[in-house]
Design an enzyme around this catalytic site. Structure first.
Site, PDB file in Angstrom:
ATOM      1  N   GLU A  46       0.843  -1.195   0.000  1.00 50.67           N
ATOM      2  CA  GLU A  46       0.000   0.000   0.000  1.00 50.67           C
ATOM      3  C   GLU A  46       0.883   1.252   0.000  1.00 50.67           C
ATOM      4  O   GLU A  46       1.975   1.270   0.564  1.00 50.67           O
ATOM      5  CB  GLU A  46      -0.850  -0.019   1.272  1.00 50.67           C
ATOM      6  CG  GLU A  46      -1.725   1.199   1.506  1.00 50.67           C
ATOM      7  CD  GLU A  46      -2.393   1.182   2.870  1.00 50.67           C
ATOM      8  OE1 GLU A  46      -3.399   1.900   3.022  1.00 50.67           O
ATOM      9  OE2 GLU A  46      -1.930   0.467   3.784  1.00 50.67           O
ATOM     10  N   LYS A 115      -9.665   2.167  -1.873  1.00 50.15           N
ATOM     11  CA  LYS A 115      -9.868   1.587  -0.537  1.00 50.15           C
ATOM     12  C   LYS A 115     -11.210   1.999   0.060  1.00 50.15           C
ATOM     13  O   LYS A 115     -11.545   3.185   0.119  1.00 50.15           O
ATOM     14  CB  LYS A 115      -8.720   2.037   0.371  1.00 50.15           C
ATOM     15  CG  LYS A 115      -8.670   1.371   1.737  1.00 50.15           C
ATOM     16  CD  LYS A 115      -7.430   1.876   2.485  1.00 50.15           C
ATOM     17  CE  LYS A 115      -7.290   1.238   3.846  1.00 50.15           C
ATOM     18  NZ  LYS A 115      -6.113   1.792   4.574  1.00 50.15           N
ATOM     19  N   CYS A 152      -5.026  -3.222   3.222  1.00 53.15           N
ATOM     20  CA  CYS A 152      -4.705  -3.019   4.627  1.00 53.15           C
ATOM     21  C   CYS A 152      -5.923  -3.161   5.561  1.00 53.15           C
ATOM     22  O   CYS A 152      -6.357  -4.265   5.841  1.00 53.15           O
ATOM     23  CB  CYS A 152      -4.016  -1.667   4.789  1.00 53.15           C
ATOM     24  SG  CYS A 152      -3.037  -1.489   6.296  1.00 53.15           S
TER      25      CYS A 152
END
Length: 262
Positions: A46, A115, A152
């Site tokens: 990321e 995300k 994540c």
């Protein structure tokens, strides 16, 4: 490695555990240098285009559009190595002060995943500086495989992984900058294995290393066995192979997806 009974070849996975810096040009050079050969899917962490900086930093000045310099570097690396590359960046959004935290997939599969779950946890407020993506999980086709993308903090939401699997995902990749702290590596390892076990999928997770982050990049098979794992602080490439017959056998042994009643 042999071709499966359904004609699909194994999927060769390479996870690049490396730290990004505050200099985007340096990170583009590092991505080009570190991208390995002999892999079907290469996963960088990321925010590899530019690190988050100190907690709460404004990263909007480092956001790029799709097709910008980082995208071009990822595309060139994928083409040059005959692979698909997944890597994280900050992407311009309709809110100029709050870009997206985006995963690019370039090469044999093409996608941009923004995300969904922003890291408003453990004292952080990612949503103060970034915009969340639309509530649409992203799955790409690669060599006959279906690969789901998450970033994540998405890992802490089991419904996210299940949504990817409901869209056909057999491998879930998890680029991360998993912030270090008490118990955080244990959380990381436990959640990666849980997502693999409960969904009978491969999970391939690439993290930025210590001291700021947890590293511990790994590939987990559909029965929760860790096939390969880096330490928290090492830099380098870890490799594993996803095999169709292993996936099928796991789903025969543990047919929990077929047995769902909700």
């Amino acid at each position: 490695m042999t071709e499966s009974t359904d004609g699909r070849a194994p999927l060769r996975l390479a996870l690049v555990q490396a730290a990004s810096s505050l200099e985007p040009a340096d990170n583009r050079a590092e991505l080009a240098r570190l991208c390995p050969d002999a892999a079907d899917l290469v996963v960088f962490p990321e925010a590899f285009a530019r690190d988050f900086g100190p907690a709460g930093s404004d990263v909007s000045a480092y956001a790029e559009p799709l097709g910008g310099p980082f995208d071009q570097t990822v595309s060139a690396a994928a083409a040059g190595h005959g692979t698909t590359v997944v890597a994280g960046m900050f992407e311009t959004s309709p809110d100029p002060d709050r870009p997206y935290n985006t995963l690019l997939a370039r090469g044999g599969a093409e996608a941009a995943y923004r995300k969904i779950h922003l890291y408003d946890s453990f004292g952080y407020r990612e949503s103060d500086r970034l915009s969340a993506g639309t509530l649409e999980p992203v799955v790409v086709a690669l060599g006959g495989w279906k690969v789901g993308l998450m970033t994540c903090y998405d890992l802490r939401f089991p419904e996210m992984a299940r949504a990817l699997v409901d869209r056909g995902a057999e491998v879930i990749v998890v680029p991360a900058a998993w912030v270090a702290g008490d118990g955080k590596i244990d959380h990381w390892r436990t959640l990666l294995r849980a997502r693999a076990i409960e969904n009978t999928v491969y999970v391939a997770a690439a993290g930025q290393p210590a001291p700021r982050y947890c590293g511990t990049s790994m590939v987990v098979d559909p029965l929760g066995r860790v096939l390969v794992e880096a330490t928290d602080d090492e830099a380098g490439v870890v490799r594993a192979v996803a095999e169709v017959e292993v996936l099928a056998a796991a789903r025969r042994t543990n047919p929990s997806l077929a047995n769902r009643r909700l």
